[in-house]
Enzyme design. Structure first.
Site, PDB file in Angstrom:
ATOM      1  CG  ASP A 155      -9.700 -15.096  43.643  1.00 37.25           C
ATOM      2  OD1 ASP A 155      -8.707 -15.524  44.267  1.00 37.25           O
ATOM      3  OD2 ASP A 155     -10.858 -15.224  44.071  1.00 37.25           O
TER       4      ASP A 155
ATOM      5  CG  HIS B 189      -6.756 -12.401  45.654  1.00 38.59           C
ATOM      6  ND1 HIS B 189      -7.882 -13.072  46.081  1.00 38.59           N
ATOM      7  CD2 HIS B 189      -7.131 -11.108  45.518  1.00 38.59           C
ATOM      8  CE1 HIS B 189      -8.900 -12.209  46.186  1.00 38.59           C
ATOM      9  NE2 HIS B 189      -8.465 -11.018  45.836  1.00 38.59           N
TER      10      HIS B 189
END
Ligand SMILES: *[C@@H]1O[C@H](CO)[C@@H](O)[C@H](O)[C@H]1NC(C)=O
Ligand SMILES: *[C@@H]1O[C@H](CO)[C@@H](O)[C@H](O)[C@H]1NC(C)=O
Ligand SMILES: *[C@@H]1O[C@H](CO)[C@@H](O)[C@H](O)[C@H]1NC(C)=O
Ligand SMILES: *[C@@H]1O[C@H](CO)[C@@H](O)[C@H](O)[C@H]1NC(C)=O
Length: 359
Positions: free
Chosen positions: A195, A217
């Protein structure tokens, strides 16, 4: 009586001779509370923390804490955090020890939903505190939350959740989440996760430098999702410099949410950022999040002012190089220079054009 005094004097001499009271090395959870009270230099070694228990390290002002060996937690479904470090002017040294979250016991590919997973490390330090050489392995979900902290440096962290890539089991394993703080520096660190490498939600005067991020991410700002009572959704004066993002969904991702009403993002700089193998967006700025999802309809409730990009270069493995979805009046004064993201499959898309950049 005489013997007692001699012994006492000898032990006082021993304390003075060495800053480390030998019995300040704690190897069982039951010894932690007493040691926190009486030790200004504490070593926590090879500890196993009972289930559903936060290892709460509320250090005395000016104290030092060193980890040794491997620290583990017994398994249970609960919110965590597994460990919380608090204190003013404290020094925490990971010194090659491993804080092992044993995330695989929780990973089900569902992150924040599915099994209830504990957050890993919460940091609430102040006053010139330094945390360094800390190694976090296999976070069940979010790894480091910096919350209600100030004037703190995190140096040489290694966050490795790469084992969660296999079978896409690790999810929502953010590296550093930062909110409600001021004067935070995170530097010289490596994050391998699934993430955000960094997600700034709120606060001011943050520096992120020399970070190497992969698998996740990207370097993110996510503002306006939580309406913490009494505190507006304001992010101001944040700099990311000399960072590398590889094999990730995004390189740079700035998103604002309309859930919590008004706020602002200003004076945010990304400089000397290298991207490679980016799958979705090299650089994405979107003002269209609501209830956790991008809606395609941007709103200006959290305007983004003075978003500076300088020397941001990289390559895509698909997706789009640059995506800017600003609401009318939602974005202003973005000086960009030396921004070049190549090999995206789709053309750039911008509803607002930064100066010095052609979309
Ligand atoms: C060292 O610290 C322990 C607590 O961990 C305390 O019980 C003990 O009295 C201290 N030793 C000395 C010599 O002060
Ligand atoms: C950047 O961080 C890495 C650790 O990730 C470290 O090895 C390197 O020395 C750092 N570079 C500088 C200039 O401090
Ligand atoms: C921005 O934040 C940095 C890092 O904390 C600080 O040194 C600097 O003074 C801040 N700038 C302003 C204008 O507040
Ligand atoms: C977000 O949208 C996806 C479909 O695009 C949906 O599956 C998901 O439930 C939505 N999430 C929320 C929090 O509404």
């Amino acid at each position: 009586m005489k013997l007692f005094i001699v012994t006492l004097l000898a032990s006082i001499a021993a304390i003075q001779a060495s800053p480390l009271n030998a019995s300040c090395t704690v190897t069982s959870y039951s010894g932690v509370a007493a040691a926190l009270q009486s030790c200004s230099a504490l070593v926590i070694k090879d500890l196993t923390v009972p289930a559903k228990t936060t290892l709460e390290l509320n250090l005395k002002s000016g104290a030092s804490l060193t980890f040794a060996g491997t620290i583990r937690w017994e398994y249970a479904q609960w919110q965590g955090p597994l460990i919380e470090i608090k204190g003013n002017k404290v020094t925490v040294n990971g010194a090659g020890a491993t804080l092992d979250g044993q995330g695989a016991k929780w990973w089900d590919g569902k992150g924040d939903s599915g099994k209830i997973k504990p957050k890993f490390l919460r940091i609430k330090t102040t006053g010139g505190s330094v945390l360094k050489n800390i190694k976090l392995l296999n976070c069940p979900k979010q790894c480091v939350s910096i919350n209600s902290a100030s004037n703190t440096v995190l140096d040489h962290f290694t966050i490795d959740v790469s084992a969660g890539d296999s079978g896409s089991k690790g999810h929502n394993t953010d590296g550093f989440d930062v909110s409600s703080s001021t004067g935070i520096t995170v530097q010289n660190s490596v994050v391998k996760n699934q993430d955000d490498c960094v997600a700034v939600n709120q606060g001011s005067n943050y520096i992120f430098q020399n970070l190497t991020c992969s698998g996740g991410h990207g370097l993110s700002l996510s503002v306006g999702q939580t309406s913490a009572s009494g505190s507006a959704n304001i992010v101001k004066n944040v700099t990311f410099s000399d960072c590398t993002v590889t094999n990730s969904d995004n390189g740079i991702h700035v998103k604002t949410h309309s859930d919590a009403g008004a706020g602002s993002v200003s004076d945010v700089t990304y400089k000397n950022i290298k991207l490679s193998g980016i799958r979705k967006y090299g650089i994405s700025v979107q003002e269209d999040y609501e209830k956790g999802n991008s809606t395609g309809t941007p709103k200006a409730n959290i305007p983004i002012t003075k978003l500076t990009l300088s020397n941001v270069k990289g390559t895509m493995s698909g997706g789009m190089g640059v995506y800017i979805l600003c609401a009318s009046g939602g974005c202003s004064n973005w000086p960009w220079s030396g921004v070049s993201i190549t090999s995206g499959k789709k053309s750039n898309y911008c509803t607002f054009t930064p100066s010095g950049f052609s979309c």
